[in-house]
Enzyme design. Structure first.
Site, mmCIF file in Angstrom:
data_model
loop_
_atom_site.group_PDB
_atom_site.id
_atom_site.type_symbol
_atom_site.label_atom_id
_atom_site.label_comp_id
_atom_site.label_asym_id
_atom_site.label_seq_id
_atom_site.Cartn_x
_atom_site.Cartn_y
_atom_site.Cartn_z
ATOM 1 N N LYS A 179 -14.570 -39.381 59.302
ATOM 2 C CA LYS A 179 -13.999 -38.451 58.332
ATOM 3 C C LYS A 179 -12.934 -39.130 57.471
ATOM 4 O O LYS A 179 -12.165 -39.965 57.943
ATOM 5 C CB LYS A 179 -13.404 -37.251 59.069
ATOM 6 N N GLN A 187 -10.605 -29.712 59.744
ATOM 7 C CA GLN A 187 -11.323 -29.626 61.024
ATOM 8 C C GLN A 187 -10.407 -29.850 62.220
ATOM 9 O O GLN A 187 -10.650 -29.313 63.297
ATOM 10 C CB GLN A 187 -12.471 -30.639 61.062
ATOM 11 N N ASP A 193 -19.399 -41.202 62.433
ATOM 12 C CA ASP A 193 -20.645 -40.673 61.889
ATOM 13 C C ASP A 193 -21.693 -41.764 61.709
ATOM 14 O O ASP A 193 -22.877 -41.482 61.727
ATOM 15 C CB ASP A 193 -20.381 -39.976 60.554
#
Length: 353
Positions: free
Chosen positions: A254, A202, A243
């Protein structure tokens, strides 16, 4: 730099949702039309839309799309079926708390709205649009508070980020990349270093793509280069997204974020987490209670059509890890930058559901 130049990954238009298909970036910019709750759930699960705040916005629209499909005019029956819609969306991504926050806010809207079922449905659409707009404003505030929290020297900062916590991961502007944007706008950014972020890349695909769109100087490094870059004096601060954040400040982000935090601590480099208040889960005591999603091992052994590993071996593919609070200099929210120890006392009373 104006918001007109920026990316919006979740858009309500012409009675449906448009999503930027993030699985096809950076080689192809494509939009996906979402008309049904089932399609939204699949888009979240397959990471067409990803990033905790963006998932929350997408889920809010998913709740409306599901509500729109309910045919009954009986209020109680409607609310019961809406719970089933919520259950479908909750099952998509277990770690991102914004998903559950947005779903609960939509359910609360339905429960508290008086009137016909058709009126309830319109109230849900209005609530989803509000969540979308609020997130953009929240990210801009996070960016500005993050800029204030960054080291005062040197004048031009070199920031490292991990994964993508930019406009693509939110409703727009970004959390960690929002801090980068605000730093760039204030003429205090020399360069952002983006970890590639295995296994889904990402950082290399999405963070770098966003920076290119706005002319922000960006250098992509492989994940295992972060320690070397810090040792060489190339990094002044680290800014990452989140998150889910536990009440004590332990932060799930992540996979690989924990490693970066340890390296930053070893080099006396401040490590910041940028996230909206909705990412803090005050219901869980610490990071040991955060569920960690495990994903398809194909993400590890395959890139595109290329198989990287020999057959007959095992894989372990957790999507997230937890960075302990004592490695975090500050958690930057829309209300300001706080040490992890301040979260419960300073921010709990501002919690909105």
């Amino acid at each position: 730099m104006s918001l007109q130049n920026q990316v919006y990954p979740v858009i309500w238009q012409d009675d449906r949702v448009l999503l930027i298909d993030q699985t096809r970036l950076p080689s192809e910019y494509a939009l996906v039309d979402i008309h049904r709750c089932e399609d939204m759930a699949q888009a979240i699960k397959t990471m067409i839309v990803r990033g905790a705040p963006a998932i929350g916005v997408a889920a809010a629209y998913g709740m409306y799309l599901g509500a729109r499909e309910i045919e009954t005019h009986d209020r109680d029956r409607f609310l019961t079926q809406l719970e089933d819609v919520a259950k479908t969306l909750r099952a998509t991504r277990p770690t991102a708390v914004n998903l559950f926050w947005a779903i609960e806010r939509m359910l609360k809207t339905a429960r508290q709205t008086l009137g016909s079922v058709d009126y309830l449905k319109q109230a849900l659409l209005k609530a989803a649009k509000a969540i979308n707009a609020e997130d953009i404003q929240t990210c801009q505030a996070i960016g500005d508070h993050g800029l204030s929290a960054l080291p005062s020297a040197p004048e031009k900062l070199r920031l490292l980020t991990h994964c993508n916590a930019g406009a693509l991961a939110t409703a727009g502007y970004g959390t960690a990349l929002g801090v980068v944007r605000s730093t760039w706008q204030a003429d205090r950014l020399e360069r952002v270093y983006a970890d590639e972020t295995r296994p889904r890349l990402q950082g290399a695909k999405l963070t770098a793509w966003e920076c290119v769109q706005e002319g922000i100087p960006v250098t992509v490094i492989t994940d295992n280069m972060a320690a070397h870059c810090m040792q060489q004096g190339m990094i002044d601060a680290v800014v990452v997204g989140a998150d889910r954040i536990a009440a004590n400040g332990d932060t799930a982000n992540k996979i690989g974020t924990y490693s970066v935090a340890l390296i930053a601590k070893a080099h006396n480099i401040p490590f910041f987490v940028a996230a909206p208040l909705s990412t803090i889960d005050f219901e869980i005591r610490d990071g040991s209670q955060i569920p960690i999603e495990e994903r398809d091992p194909a993400e590890i052994y395959q890139v595109g059509e290329t198989i990287l590993c020999p057959p007959g071996i095992d894989y372990y593919n957790p999507a997230f890890d937890v960075t302990p609070a004592d490695l975090i200099a500050a958690i930057v929210t829309e209300h300001g930058a706080f040490s992890p120890s301040q979260l419960h006392g300073e921010l709990y009373s501002r919690k909105i559901v």
